[in-house]
Design a protein around this motif. Structure first.
Motif, mmCIF file in Angstrom:
data_model
loop_
_atom_site.group_PDB
_atom_site.id
_atom_site.type_symbol
_atom_site.label_atom_id
_atom_site.label_comp_id
_atom_site.label_asym_id
_atom_site.label_seq_id
_atom_site.Cartn_x
_atom_site.Cartn_y
_atom_site.Cartn_z
ATOM 1 N N ARG B 20 0.823 -1.206 0.000
ATOM 2 C CA ARG B 20 0.000 0.000 0.000
ATOM 3 C C ARG B 20 0.859 1.258 0.000
ATOM 4 N NH1 ARG B 20 -4.953 1.782 0.500
ATOM 5 N NH2 ARG B 20 -4.432 3.598 1.723
ATOM 6 N N ILE B 21 1.926 1.213 0.797
ATOM 7 C CA ILE B 21 2.786 2.400 0.872
ATOM 8 C C ILE B 21 3.488 2.649 -0.455
ATOM 9 C CG2 ILE B 21 4.868 3.335 1.960
ATOM 10 C CD1 ILE B 21 3.933 1.901 4.542
ATOM 11 N N SER B 22 3.965 1.568 -1.069
ATOM 12 C CA SER B 22 4.689 1.783 -2.331
ATOM 13 C C SER B 22 3.712 2.248 -3.413
ATOM 14 C CB SER B 22 5.420 0.507 -2.757
ATOM 15 O OG SER B 22 4.495 -0.464 -3.161
ATOM 16 N N TRP B 23 2.488 1.761 -3.335
ATOM 17 C CA TRP B 23 1.485 2.200 -4.306
ATOM 18 C C TRP B 23 1.202 3.692 -4.126
ATOM 19 C CZ3 TRP B 23 -4.302 2.493 -3.915
ATOM 20 C CH2 TRP B 23 -4.886 2.579 -5.193
ATOM 21 N N LEU B 24 1.055 4.092 -2.844
ATOM 22 C CA LEU B 24 0.799 5.500 -2.556
ATOM 23 C C LEU B 24 1.978 6.356 -3.015
ATOM 24 C CD1 LEU B 24 -1.435 7.149 -1.278
ATOM 25 C CD2 LEU B 24 -0.297 6.912 0.926
ATOM 26 N N ALA B 25 3.189 5.831 -2.739
ATOM 27 C CA ALA B 25 4.384 6.584 -3.137
ATOM 28 C C ALA B 25 4.433 6.765 -4.649
ATOM 29 C CB ALA B 25 5.635 5.861 -2.647
ATOM 30 N N SER B 26 4.010 5.735 -5.379
ATOM 31 C CA SER B 26 4.062 5.865 -6.847
ATOM 32 C C SER B 26 3.013 6.870 -7.323
ATOM 33 C CB SER B 26 3.869 4.498 -7.511
ATOM 34 O OG SER B 26 2.512 4.124 -7.480
ATOM 35 N N ARG B 27 1.875 6.927 -6.618
ATOM 36 C CA ARG B 27 0.874 7.930 -6.998
ATOM 37 C C ARG B 27 1.386 9.341 -6.734
ATOM 38 N NH1 ARG B 27 -4.326 6.002 -3.878
ATOM 39 N NH2 ARG B 27 -5.118 8.047 -4.434
ATOM 40 N N VAL B 28 2.054 9.505 -5.581
ATOM 41 C CA VAL B 28 2.612 10.827 -5.260
ATOM 42 C C VAL B 28 3.641 11.217 -6.324
ATOM 43 C CG1 VAL B 28 4.009 12.116 -3.614
ATOM 44 C CG2 VAL B 28 2.213 10.597 -2.791
ATOM 45 N N SER B 135 -3.484 17.375 -2.728
ATOM 46 C CA SER B 135 -4.386 16.566 -1.915
ATOM 47 C C SER B 135 -3.723 15.241 -1.541
ATOM 48 C CB SER B 135 -5.733 16.360 -2.616
ATOM 49 O OG SER B 135 -5.635 15.305 -3.529
ATOM 50 N N LEU B 136 -2.848 14.728 -2.394
ATOM 51 C CA LEU B 136 -2.102 13.519 -2.036
ATOM 52 C C LEU B 136 -1.076 13.813 -0.938
ATOM 53 C CD1 LEU B 136 -1.427 11.781 -5.462
ATOM 54 C CD2 LEU B 136 -2.466 10.720 -3.466
ATOM 55 N N ARG B 137 -0.420 14.968 -1.073
ATOM 56 C CA ARG B 137 0.619 15.317 -0.086
ATOM 57 C C ARG B 137 0.035 15.576 1.292
ATOM 58 N NH1 ARG B 137 5.374 17.512 -3.270
ATOM 59 N NH2 ARG B 137 6.192 18.376 -1.349
ATOM 60 N N ARG B 138 -1.221 15.968 1.322
ATOM 61 C CA ARG B 138 -1.853 16.243 2.618
ATOM 62 C C ARG B 138 -2.270 14.965 3.333
ATOM 63 N NH1 ARG B 138 -3.847 21.164 0.396
ATOM 64 N NH2 ARG B 138 -5.616 20.101 -0.554
ATOM 65 N N ARG B 139 -2.208 13.834 2.668
ATOM 66 C CA ARG B 139 -2.628 12.585 3.298
ATOM 67 C C ARG B 139 -1.730 12.247 4.483
ATOM 68 N NH1 ARG B 139 -4.760 7.779 -0.080
ATOM 69 N NH2 ARG B 139 -6.607 8.696 -0.955
ATOM 70 N N TYR B 140 -2.387 11.626 5.487
ATOM 71 C CA TYR B 140 -1.686 11.290 6.720
ATOM 72 C C TYR B 140 -0.472 10.410 6.453
ATOM 73 C CZ TYR B 140 -1.127 9.525 11.464
ATOM 74 O OH TYR B 140 -0.618 9.181 12.680
ATOM 75 N N MET B 141 -0.688 9.328 5.698
ATOM 76 C CA MET B 141 0.407 8.389 5.419
ATOM 77 C C MET B 141 1.566 9.059 4.689
ATOM 78 S SD MET B 141 -0.128 5.059 6.135
ATOM 79 C CE MET B 141 -0.121 3.762 4.914
ATOM 80 N N VAL B 142 1.198 9.926 3.740
ATOM 81 C CA VAL B 142 2.237 10.586 2.949
ATOM 82 C C VAL B 142 3.052 11.514 3.836
ATOM 83 C CG1 VAL B 142 2.656 12.117 0.984
ATOM 84 C CG2 VAL B 142 0.863 10.394 0.858
ATOM 85 N N ARG B 143 2.358 12.180 4.768
ATOM 86 C CA ARG B 143 3.070 13.133 5.621
ATOM 87 C C ARG B 143 3.966 12.420 6.623
ATOM 88 N NH1 ARG B 143 -0.431 16.067 8.788
ATOM 89 N NH2 ARG B 143 -2.290 15.146 7.884
ATOM 90 N N ILE B 144 3.418 11.395 7.356
ATOM 91 C CA ILE B 144 4.269 10.804 8.395
ATOM 92 C C ILE B 144 5.414 9.987 7.807
ATOM 93 C CG2 ILE B 144 2.510 10.797 10.234
ATOM 94 C CD1 ILE B 144 2.387 7.703 9.741
ATOM 95 N N LEU B 145 5.199 9.417 6.637
ATOM 96 C CA LEU B 145 6.297 8.658 6.017
ATOM 97 C C LEU B 145 7.149 9.535 5.102
ATOM 98 C CD1 LEU B 145 4.351 5.400 5.197
ATOM 99 C CD2 LEU B 145 6.028 5.718 7.003
ATOM 100 N N ARG B 146 6.760 10.775 4.995
ATOM 101 C CA ARG B 146 7.472 11.763 4.182
ATOM 102 C C ARG B 146 7.745 11.221 2.766
ATOM 103 N NH1 ARG B 146 11.556 15.190 5.794
ATOM 104 N NH2 ARG B 146 13.050 13.541 6.211
ATOM 105 N N LEU B 147 6.657 10.744 2.139
ATOM 106 C CA LEU B 147 6.796 10.150 0.805
ATOM 107 C C LEU B 147 7.098 11.200 -0.256
ATOM 108 C CD1 LEU B 147 3.858 7.561 0.825
ATOM 109 C CD2 LEU B 147 6.277 7.155 1.253
ATOM 110 N N ALA B 148 6.837 12.473 0.067
ATOM 111 C CA ALA B 148 7.052 13.527 -0.928
ATOM 112 C C ALA B 148 8.247 14.388 -0.576
ATOM 113 C CB ALA B 148 5.783 14.386 -1.038
ATOM 114 N N ARG B 149 9.144 13.832 0.244
ATOM 115 C CA ARG B 149 10.216 14.680 0.791
ATOM 116 C C ARG B 149 11.207 15.168 -0.266
ATOM 117 N NH1 ARG B 149 10.929 9.605 2.113
ATOM 118 N NH2 ARG B 149 12.888 8.512 1.697
#
Lengths: 400, 178
Positions: B20-28, B135-149
């Motif tokens: 799920r995380i890698s999928w979210l990261a690819s969307r970001v 809106s993707l960057r504001r997601r909880y998972m994206v923020r705590i895992l810093r997927l958009a860092r």
């Protein structure tokens, strides 16, 4: 700019079967026709078979994903395709088509549109035709289908109301481009076809081109599915006694798919061809659009305007967008409260008693703006903008 | 439940979580790339618009005052190294100038009109892409895992489009994005 002139291979995806006529289907066929005339290569993917009468498209450019299944969806019965077999066919079509871009119609429909959106690797343009404020699928879409919606590169909405649904429920934006009509076909005057003449042997004579008040019986027409409540035929039928009380000679013709019991003064032509529709519009005195809801665009309304017939329509937002509000002095037709059969009767009688050729002419001019010669270039401008922001193609370059 | 079962369950949960995380990261990642591509398209469209505006000066029959006004606004928009706010202001000014001089031109500049429409569509596509990315960057998972860092936060490009037309004058052409 050579890039701006390049011929494009466009994959058009229509979610509904061409077995039956419909607004989205006609739009896709009209767009394909325009693109071909503009020197591009359109290819169409849809469920069901293409009727020969709709052969504005080369048959080799049409690919069917297989038989359509009739399922209830969005308040009516939609003929769609889904399932693993359809998904595989969609993927194969996308892979083999070598498209520059994919143009998906009604992307959030449980049919091949969604399958194509899911599988597409090319730039995606998506047109939203529906303007349902509380569409369940749109609400679901905001959660489950979020990832698919993110794949849309450019959104097009057919009206401001359709756009606001996209903005509110999907959090996306869309360029407003209305649906296209073939203006010249509808504005070219009456030429009665045999089946129409047979249905009305008494009304053949005395009707002249563009005459708003022929000397014979006044004729009122309704075009739309008879068996679908949201098309509002019930409202019209409820108003008929009141109208007939004032105009006993009124002739009422309904045309559209489905069967139902009609009062004796009404005649049904069943499903009609484009030619018959043109002839019907050109020989009518009043066109009534009593739709109750979920009409995002009302292409038939524009076709009626193009023919120069007097218009009576319910005050749905998309109709008011086109015609002007009930208190607008320059409105292009009479507008009545949705579902109010008394108001409908009043509006029809008003139009019959005070026909306004000038207003009909203004409505005709307004309809001209929806001709494909205006709408088509706007769609192409969105294609060009989308391609200018598209990633470099991964697959080998294709010469069209 | 044996230790092995617990372990297996844990592994399954972990695999799902990672997927799920890698999928979210690819969307970001995809959304961010799209903001960059739409920005370069918008940038190109705005430059094209200003260049077409500059060419108005060579139009036969144009008066020198109009020419100066257009040239000034177009040159300001083409100025290199403008910061974001300055660019937005310069492009808006150019829109206003083009609106103002439009009725005074000896002929309708069809190329400029289509460039203006293109810029307006490109801007809408860019701001749409930015909204999706945000809106993707504001997601909880994206923020705590810093997927958009690795990427800067994208910003919408705000400017006045002016009275552009994507369609010939008609009832629906009044649509103006805010």
């Amino acid at each position: 700019m050579t890039d701006q002139r390049r011929s494009l291979r466009v994959g058009l995806v229509c979610p509904y079967s061409f077995d039956v006529a419909g607004g989205v289907q006609n739009h896709v066929l009209g767009l394909a026709r325009y693109l071909r005339q503009a020197g591009h290569r359109p290819y169409v993917l849809a469920p069901g078979e293409l009727r020969p009468s709709a052969a504005t498209l080369d048959l080799e450019d049409f690919v069917s994903v297989g038989a359509a299944v009739a399922v209830p969806y969005n308040g009516s019965v939609a003929r769609v395709s889904f399932g693993p077999l359809s998904a595989a066919r969609v993927r194969r079509w996308l892979r083999n088509g070598k498209f520059d871009l994919i143009h998906i119609h009604e992307p959030i429909t449980p049919s091949i549109s969604l399958l194509a959106l899911w599988a597409a690797e090319q730039p995606v343009v998506a047109t939203f035709h529906t303007a349902t404020p509380r569409s369940r699928s749109m609400q679901l879409a905001s959660g489950v289908l979020r990832a698919a919606i993110e794949k849309i590169d450019a959104g097009i909405a057919v009206s401001e109301s359709a756009r606001s649904v996209v903005v509110q429920h999907l959090g996306r934006d869309a360029v407003v481009i209305p649906n296209g009509i073939r203006f010249d076909d509808f504005a070219r005057g009456p030429h009665l076809r045999p089946e129409l003449a047979e249905a009305h042997p008494s009304t053949n004579s005395g009707r002249t081109a563009g005459s708003p008040m022929p000397s014979q019986q006044p004729r009122l027409i309704f075009i739309g599915r008879l068996d679908e409540p949201r098309k509002g035929l019930d409202v019209l039928l409820a108003a008929i006694p009141q109208i007939r009380a004032a105009r006993p000679d009124l002739e009422v013709i309904v045309a559209g798919q489905g069967s139902r019991r009609l009062p004796s003064c009404c005649r049904s032509l069943g499903t009609i061809s484009d030619e018959t529709k043109i002839a019907l519009l050109n020989t009518a005195d009043v066109f009534v659009a009593p739709q109750l809801a979920r009409e995002s665009f009302g292409i038939v309304l524009l076709e009626a305007m193009a023919s120069g017939v007097q218009i009576v329509a319910s005050d749905l937002p998309s109709f008011v967008d086109v015609l002007g509000g009930p208190h607008d002095a320059s409105r292009l037709g009479e507008v009545f409260t949705v579902g109010d059969h008394r108001a409908l009767a009043g509006a029809v009688l008003h139009v019959l008693d005070h026909p306004s050729p000038l207003r009909a002419a203004r409505a005709q001019q307004a309809a001209r703006h929806y001709d494909w010669s205006s709408v088509g270039p706007a769609v192409l401008a969105v294609y060009r903008a989308t391609l200018s922001a598209a990633p470099a193609r991964r697959t080998g370059n294709v010469v069209g | 439940m044996s230790t092995l079962e617990v372990l297996a369950a844990l592994i399954i949960v972990l695999v799902i979580l990672i997927w799920r995380i890698s999928w979210l990261a690819s969307r970001v990642h995809r959304a961010t790339l799209r903001t960059e591509r739409t920005w370069s398209a918008l940038d190109g469209a705005l430059v094209g618009r200003a260049e077409r505006a500059t060419e108005l000066v060579t139009m036969p029959g144009i008066d020198p005052a109009t020419a100066l006004l257009v040239l000034d606004a177009a040159a300001a928009a083409l100025e290199p190294d403008l910061c974001r706010g300055e660019r937005e202001r310069a492009e808006s000014d150019l829109s206003h100038v083009l609106d103002a001089v439009g009725p005074m031109l000896p002929a309708s500049p069809s190329e400029l009109t289509s460039e203006r429409a293109r810029a307006s569509i490109c801007r809408r596509l860019h701001n749409d892409a930015v909204a999706t990315a945000l809106s993707l960057r504001r997601r909880y998972m994206v923020r705590i895992l810093r997927l958009a860092r690795h990427t800067n936060e994208p910003r919408p490009f705000e400017m006045a489009d002016g009275k552009y037309c994507t369609l010939p004058a008609g009832p629906l052409e009044t649509d103006q994005p805010s």
